[in-house]
Scaffold this active site. Structure first.
Site, PDB file in Angstrom:
ATOM      1  N   ARG A  23       1.206  -5.095  -4.986  1.00  0.00           N
ATOM      2  CA  ARG A  23       1.461  -6.240  -4.105  1.00  0.00           C
ATOM      3  C   ARG A  23       1.766  -7.400  -5.051  1.00  0.00           C
ATOM      4  O   ARG A  23       0.897  -7.799  -5.834  1.00  0.00           O
ATOM      5  CB  ARG A  23       0.237  -6.541  -3.242  1.00  0.00           C
ATOM      6  N   GLY A  75       0.848  -1.200   0.000  1.00  0.00           N
ATOM      7  CA  GLY A  75       0.000   0.000   0.000  1.00  0.00           C
ATOM      8  C   GLY A  75       0.881   1.248   0.000  1.00  0.00           C
ATOM      9  O   GLY A  75       1.828   1.335   0.772  1.00  0.00           O
ATOM     10  N   ASP A  78      -0.235   2.135   8.338  1.00  0.00           N
ATOM     11  CA  ASP A  78      -0.675   1.301   9.466  1.00  0.00           C
ATOM     12  C   ASP A  78       0.235   1.394  10.698  1.00  0.00           C
ATOM     13  O   ASP A  78      -0.166   0.997  11.789  1.00  0.00           O
ATOM     14  CB  ASP A  78      -0.763  -0.171   9.044  1.00  0.00           C
TER      15      ASP A  78
HETATM   16  O1  F6P Z   1      -1.437   0.103   3.168  1.00  0.00           O
HETATM   17  C1  F6P Z   1      -2.087  -0.350   4.294  1.00  0.00           C
HETATM   18  C2  F6P Z   1      -3.552  -0.458   4.014  1.00  0.00           C
HETATM   19  O2  F6P Z   1      -4.064   0.796   3.629  1.00  0.00           O
HETATM   20  C3  F6P Z   1      -4.356  -1.020   5.154  1.00  0.00           C
HETATM   21  O3  F6P Z   1      -4.655  -0.077   6.128  1.00  0.00           O
HETATM   22  C4  F6P Z   1      -5.562  -1.527   4.425  1.00  0.00           C
HETATM   23  O4  F6P Z   1      -6.200  -2.528   5.120  1.00  0.00           O
HETATM   24  C5  F6P Z   1      -4.963  -2.050   3.145  1.00  0.00           C
HETATM   25  O5  F6P Z   1      -3.778  -1.337   2.930  1.00  0.00           O
HETATM   26  C6  F6P Z   1      -5.853  -1.899   1.948  1.00  0.00           C
HETATM   27  O6  F6P Z   1      -5.187  -2.410   0.861  1.00  0.00           O
HETATM   28  P1  F6P Z   1      -5.752  -2.357  -0.635  1.00  0.00           P
HETATM   29  O7  F6P Z   1      -5.642  -0.956  -1.082  1.00  0.00           O
HETATM   30  O8  F6P Z   1      -4.847  -3.256  -1.383  1.00  0.00           O
HETATM   31  O9  F6P Z   1      -7.143  -2.826  -0.522  1.00  0.00           O
END
Ligand code: F6P
Length: 328
Positions: free
Chosen positions: A78, A17, A134
């Site tokens: 990711r 993220g 986070d």
């Molecule tokens: O980067 C951390 C975060 O924002 C978390 O707080 C959240 O649960 C997650 O990433 C969301 O990820 P994505 O954008 O891949 O749904």
């Protein structure tokens, strides 16, 4: 494993993220490295960018005018392939072909786990910079992006509070932080929330309801309850249903979502990210790797990467005590 030949080219990637402040670190890495006579290449789109060979040269001017921008100019992802040994082997070959002899990786727990195993298997020097809203990385008291995310969420809660007051409503406001209640705890204090739900799947709502009723007794007609995201977004809707069915309490759900990950970094994030970017290059030059730039006892310093890999960081819950004491 360490590498014997001298450092000529550093590769940078941002993974997982994104978070406000990543661009400040990119700028600091590029300018510190070039100042030291080291070339810098940007790998676009996280670890996946290695396989796609999305690798660009970064110059002093290519990182101009980015210090104030949220997100990451290198983009992020990711990358599931990087969990596979054969792909990591391929990545090492590609980096070598591009002349990259050290990596700075910015991201969270998944990013660091990938960097650690990559270093173990292929000996490539790596330094990590903690970058996740986070703030859940072991070994560092601070991860870039957290302060900006808190500021954004707090301002959003302030706005919701206005309409909660006008309409006499209870709001369940869900903030980000998968498995980590760090954002919820800090936003709860800073926005004067009446309550905070740290674990939406296990929370016993009796206490929350008692607090709402105590507020009503002393004339309150609305309340703000901050909900930590937990395992997945949207768990607040189950809490809303339970409040209605079991306690006959109406509430409105607002999920703040990805707004918390964007925006111009705060001064604190700009400073921390700049310092960590600078320190990451210095750590590579000093052959202090595999390592991570960390914030501890008011200072940015370097720690071994393996000390930052545990994913069970427990946020300090004194904030909870503070919220309870201040919302009577
Ligand atoms: O980067 C951390 C975060 O924002 C978390 O707080 C959240 O649960 C997650 O990433 C969301 O990820 P994505 O954008 O891949 O749904």
């Amino acid at each position: 494993m360490t590498q014997k030949k001298s450092l000529k080219t550093i590769g940078i990637l941002t993974s997982g993220g994104d978070c406000p402040g990543m661009n400040c670190s990119i700028r600091a890495i590029v300018r510190t490295a070039i100042g030291e006579g080291i070339r810098v290449k940007g790998i676009e789109g996280g670890y996946a960018g290695i396989f796609k060979e999305n690798i660009i040269n970064l110059s002093i001017s290519s990182v101009g005018n980015i210090i104030q921008r949220g997100g990451t100019i290198l983009r992020s992802s990711r990358c599931l392939e990087f969990h596979e040994k054969s792909f990591r082997k391929k990545a090492a070959v590609i980096l070598k072909r591009h002349g990259i002899d050290a990596l700075v990786v910015m991201g969270g727990n998944g990013t660091f786990a990938g960097a650690h195993i990559f270093n173990q298997e292929h000996g490539i020097p790596v330094v990590g910079i903690p970058g996740t809203i986070d703030n859940d990385i072991m070994g560092t008291e601070y991860s870039i992006g957290f302060d900006t995310a808190i500021q954004t969420a707090m301002e959003a809660v302030d706005k919701i509070r206005d309409t909660a007051f006008s309409h006499n409503r209870n709001f369940l406001i869900e903030v980000m932080g998968r498995k980590s209640p760090a954002i919820a705890l800090k936003v709860g204090v800073c926005s004067g929330a009446e309550n905070i739900i740290l674990n939406p799947e296990e929370e016993d709502l009796d206490q929350v309801v008692k607090d709402i009723k105590r507020g009503i007794k002393r004339g309150k007609k609305s309340s703000i309850i901050i909900v930590a995201e937990g395992e997945e977004p949207g768990l607040s809707y189950a809490l809303q249903a339970e409040l209605k069915e079991k306690y006959k309490i109406d509430s409105t759900v607002c999920i703040l979502g990805h707004i918390q990950r964007g925006g111009s970094p705060t001064a604190f994030d700009r400073f921390m990210a700049s310092k960590m970017g600078f320190m990451a290059v210095k750590a590579l030059i000093a052959k202090n790797y595999p390592s991570v730039t960390i914030y501890k006892n008011g200072r940015v310093t370097i720690a071994p990467l393996k000390k930052c890999l545990d994913t069970k960081k427990k946020p300090k819950k004194e904030a909870l005590e503070l919220i309870r004491a201040l919302s009577i």
